[in-house]
Design an enzyme around this catalytic site. Structure first.
Site, mmCIF file in Angstrom:
data_model
loop_
_atom_site.group_PDB
_atom_site.id
_atom_site.type_symbol
_atom_site.label_atom_id
_atom_site.label_comp_id
_atom_site.label_asym_id
_atom_site.label_seq_id
_atom_site.Cartn_x
_atom_site.Cartn_y
_atom_site.Cartn_z
ATOM 1 N N ASP A 215 16.322 116.499 89.019
ATOM 2 C CA ASP A 215 15.380 115.427 89.354
ATOM 3 C C ASP A 215 15.889 114.047 88.946
ATOM 4 O O ASP A 215 16.890 113.925 88.228
ATOM 5 C CB ASP A 215 14.015 115.705 88.716
ATOM 6 C CG ASP A 215 14.111 116.259 87.296
ATOM 7 O OD1 ASP A 215 15.165 116.082 86.657
ATOM 8 O OD2 ASP A 215 13.145 116.863 86.826
ATOM 9 N N ASN B 212 3.080 120.733 80.012
ATOM 10 C CA ASN B 212 2.046 121.205 80.934
ATOM 11 C C ASN B 212 2.565 122.311 81.852
ATOM 12 O O ASN B 212 1.932 122.649 82.841
ATOM 13 C CB ASN B 212 1.514 120.036 81.773
ATOM 14 C CG ASN B 212 2.600 119.411 82.647
ATOM 15 O OD1 ASN B 212 3.750 119.854 82.649
ATOM 16 N ND2 ASN B 212 2.234 118.382 83.395
ATOM 17 N N GLU C 25 4.921 119.510 89.003
ATOM 18 C CA GLU C 25 3.759 119.397 88.128
ATOM 19 C C GLU C 25 2.699 120.428 88.524
ATOM 20 O O GLU C 25 2.705 120.931 89.659
ATOM 21 C CB GLU C 25 3.169 117.984 88.256
ATOM 22 C CG GLU C 25 4.120 116.861 87.864
ATOM 23 C CD GLU C 25 4.204 116.657 86.351
ATOM 24 O OE1 GLU C 25 4.101 117.635 85.586
ATOM 25 O OE2 GLU C 25 4.368 115.491 85.931
HETATM 26 C C1 F6R Z 1 14.342 117.335 83.222
HETATM 27 C C2 F6R Z 1 13.227 118.093 83.781
HETATM 28 C C3 F6R Z 1 11.988 118.361 82.996
HETATM 29 C C4 F6R Z 1 12.232 118.682 81.529
HETATM 30 C C5 F6R Z 1 10.906 118.929 80.820
HETATM 31 C C6 F6R Z 1 11.104 119.171 79.346
HETATM 32 O O1 F6R Z 1 15.384 117.228 84.157
HETATM 33 O O2 F6R Z 1 13.302 118.480 84.885
HETATM 34 O O3 F6R Z 1 11.311 119.453 83.594
HETATM 35 O O4 F6R Z 1 13.056 119.800 81.422
HETATM 36 O O5 F6R Z 1 10.075 117.821 80.982
HETATM 37 O O6 F6R Z 1 11.549 117.989 78.761
HETATM 38 P P1 F6R Z 1 12.084 117.946 77.271
HETATM 39 O O7 F6R Z 1 13.301 118.803 77.220
HETATM 40 O O8 F6R Z 1 12.405 116.504 77.008
HETATM 41 O O9 F6R Z 1 10.984 118.477 76.414
#
Ligand code: F6R
Length: 244
Positions: free
Chosen positions: A67, A136, A143
């Site tokens: 992403d 979440n 999401e």
């Molecule tokens: C990042 C992504 C997100 C993160 C998720 C966890 O490329 O796609 O899904 O993996 O938000 O984020 P952290 O590791 O910062 O807790």
């Protein structure tokens, strides 16, 4: 689903890096699906260390990131392209032209998403997809929603995600509201998936993802249906999973 329990984040990073390294050794021209965020930072450090010791060769590897924030330029401090350059790409011998991240500066969302899906298809799909887990339950920026989004799409970030990510920005207002993300189909079509989860703040999401119903309201729950998923999680993240 294989579940690997580690004592802490350091051990998690070593275990997960070993899996990525094995993938590169077994198939030097593999396609890695990569993630950003705090979860993979230790893993990338391990990979860089192995490269520096001459144990890993990235010269034939292709990477496709999950992403990117819409509206952030590649050199913006908080762009995911910049994160990947800083944490991995600039420290190993991967060919920069073989590293793909959605184009956050493309204002035409349909084009950005179409181009990215075509890129994934042109590369023959993903051999090993690395994932972190949102508080979440999001994976990539898929999401919680009423239905699973399939292909790459432009998503409006939820308040929970904005809150979780504002620590990286000067203020909450600076957090982009939109992102381009690979869809659930591309993730599920990866031949192998590696989910890494650290810390008690993720314990509820991990429990629901692993043992709750498969529902788009908990996007990571779809991973229960994938044939080759390894979850590497530390004791904090598994705190509630033990209770069933
Ligand atoms: C990042 C992504 C997100 C993160 C998720 C966890 O490329 O796609 O899904 O993996 O938000 O984020 P952290 O590791 O910062 O807790």
């Amino acid at each position: 689903m294989n579940l690997v329990r580690t004592k802490d984040y350091e051990a998690l990073s070593r275990r997960a890096a070993a899996m990525v390294a094995a993938q590169i050794l077994l198939k030097p021209d593999c396609v890695l699906g990569l993630a950003t965020g705090s979860s993979p930072v230790g893993l990338y450090k391990q990979l860089v260390a192995q490269y520096q010791k001459g144990e890993l060769d990235f010269s034939k590897v292709t990477s496709i990131n999950l992403d990117e924030y819409k509206g952030l330029a590649p050199d913006h401090e908080q762009s995911y392209r910049r994160f990947m350059n800083d944490n991995l790409f600039c420290h190993v011998n991967i060919d920069p032209s073989r590293t793909f991240v959605p184009d956050g500066m493309e204002t035409d969302s349909e084009k950005a998403c179409r181009d990215y899906d075509q890129r994934i298809a042109a590369e023959g799909g993903i051999d090993l997809q690395l994932l972190g887990l949102g508080n979440n339950g999001h994976i990539g920026f898929n999401e919680p929603a009423e239905a699973f989004a399939t292909g790459t799409h432009c998503v409006r970030l939820t308040q929970s995600t904005i809150d979780a990510n504002k620590r990286f920005f000067a203020s909450e207002e600076d957090v982009p509201r939109y992102a381009y993300t690979m869809g659930i189909r591309s993730i599920m079509q990866a031949r192998r998936i590696l989910l890494i989860v650290s810390g008690e703040a993720k314990a509820q999401a991990l429990r629901d993802a692993l043992f709750g119903p498969v529902t788009p309201k908990m996007p990571a729950s779809i991973l229960q249906l994938h044939a080759d998923v390894t979850v590497v999680a530390d004791e904090g993240a598994l705190k509630l999973a033990d209770k069933g």
